[in-house]
Design an enzyme around this catalytic site. Structure first.
Site, PDB file in Angstrom:
ATOM      1  N   LYS A   1       7.451  10.909   0.885  1.00  0.00           N
ATOM      2  CA  LYS A   1       7.305   9.985   2.006  1.00  0.00           C
ATOM      3  C   LYS A   1       8.633   9.267   2.160  1.00  0.00           C
ATOM      4  CE  LYS A   1       5.167   5.772   3.686  1.00  0.00           C
ATOM      5  NZ  LYS A   1       4.321   4.584   3.399  1.00  0.00           N
TER       6      LYS A   1
ATOM      7  N   SER B   1       2.583   0.214   0.305  1.00  0.00           N
ATOM      8  CA  SER B   1       3.234  -1.053   0.628  1.00  0.00           C
ATOM      9  C   SER B   1       2.313  -1.993   1.382  1.00  0.00           C
ATOM     10  CB  SER B   1       4.492  -0.799   1.472  1.00  0.00           C
ATOM     11  OG  SER B   1       5.408   0.009   0.776  1.00  0.00           O
ATOM     12  N   ASN B   2       1.513  -1.462   2.315  1.00  0.00           N
ATOM     13  CA  ASN B   2       0.655  -2.309   3.130  1.00  0.00           C
ATOM     14  C   ASN B   2      -0.658  -2.678   2.455  1.00  0.00           C
ATOM     15  OD1 ASN B   2       2.184  -2.515   5.777  1.00  0.00           O
ATOM     16  ND2 ASN B   2       2.241  -0.327   5.358  1.00  0.00           N
TER      17      ASN B   2
ATOM     18  N   SER C   1      10.660   6.595   4.191  1.00  0.00           N
ATOM     19  CA  SER C   1      10.531   5.469   5.116  1.00  0.00           C
ATOM     20  C   SER C   1      11.876   4.937   5.573  1.00  0.00           C
ATOM     21  CB  SER C   1       9.725   4.338   4.451  1.00  0.00           C
ATOM     22  OG  SER C   1       8.415   4.761   4.173  1.00  0.00           O
TER      23      SER C   1
ATOM     24  N   GLY D   1       7.747   8.159   7.049  1.00  0.00           N
ATOM     25  CA  GLY D   1       7.122   6.970   6.488  1.00  0.00           C
ATOM     26  C   GLY D   1       6.854   5.880   7.496  1.00  0.00           C
TER      27      GLY D   1
END
Length: 282
Positions: free
Chosen positions: A151, A32-33, A153, A177
């Site tokens: 993972k 995502s980042n 989140s 996450g």
């Protein structure tokens, strides 16, 4: 599996076992980042190739390969494997979220895992997708020999604890996450985390992992509390632009965001600095 940057953490399957003291064992790339949704397929693969060339051979490289369709996910997973990824992180397809029930997701992830040359890690990030991977689907997918973990989140510790309980006995790892609930995740049996904040505060996050694993809970609690506000700032509240700005402050290269993401406004920048400074990080 121990702390991975995006950022991954502690017990590993034998096929991925690396003897290592407590520090980051690898990187998650194209999560995502990494602004994954905004890159072309060619860019996504090229990033993985360059990171693989730059990393020590004994470090794990996990590459995001989840797409909206199963066919596209299969194709990108094969390319990520060929580019040097040791495992792939596959996010839940979500555009038609009303149709993404357990049966649809079981079909999708099983097909990806059947065809993937590298281990598959499930990725549930409801804040971005609006869809949480159902618990019953996770339990069934944990039985697949090529699906090695998740993972999570979402931040629901009760759900995470139940998931860990239900998948006990499988060679399946549950990873926090987010750094905001990393200690709580360890308490219910998670084996580590994939944390955005590790891009900025990697050493403190590894310290938190060490404190939890060695049973120093008072110190772990104090450290966890100091991580909550900075983590919230660079994830749910201000997101990728804040993470990149914080990276610049800490001597890394955050760089600019890809449109339509915008840089922080001055008042947001001030609040971000306050979130780090008031907790002793700046």
């Amino acid at each position: 599996m121990r702390l991975l940057m995006e950022g991954f953490c502690r017990k590993q399957p034998q096929s991925m076992m690396i003897p290592t003291p407590c520090f980051t064992v690898g990187l998650v790339v194209q999560g995502s980042n990494g602004e994954y949704p905004y890159l072309t397929e060619e860019e996504r693969v090229e990033v993985v190739k360059r990171v693989r060339r730059s990393m020590p051979a004994n470090k794990l490289l996990i590459a995001g390969s989840g797409c909206e369709s199963t066919r596209a996910t299969l194709e990108l997973t094969a390319k990520m494997s060929a580019a040097g990824a040791d495992a792939v992180l596959v996010v839940t397809p979500c555009f038609y979220k009303g149709k993404m029930d357990s049966q649809a997701l079981l079909q999708h992830f099983n097909k990806v895992a059947d065809d993937s040359a590298v281990p598959v890690i499930l990725y549930s990030v409801p804040a971005n997708t609006g869809l949480e991977l159902p618990l019953d689907a996770v339990v069934r997918l944990s039985e697949h020999p090529n699906i090695v973990g998740l993972k999570d989140s979402g931040g629901d510790i009760t759900r995470m604890g139940l998931m860990i309980h239900k998948t006990k006995g499988q060679d399946f790892q549950v990873l926090a996450g987010s750094a905001g609930f990393l200690m709580a995740a360890y308490c219910v049996g998670a084996v580590g985390g994939v944390c955005a904040l590790a891009n900025v505060l990697g050493v403190p996050l590894c310290d938190l992992e060490r404190l939890c694993m060695s049973g120093h809970w008072d110190q772990a609690r104090e450290l966890q509390r100091r991580l909550i506000e900075p983590n919230a700032a660079v994830t749910r509240r201000l997101g990728v632009p804040a993470l990149k700005q914080a990276m610049d402050w800490f001597g890394f290269h955050g760089g600019v965001c890809r449109s339509p993401l915008r840089p922080l406004e001055p008042e947001q920048m001030q609040q971000l600095r306050q979130d780090f400074a008031s907790n002793g990080w700046l």
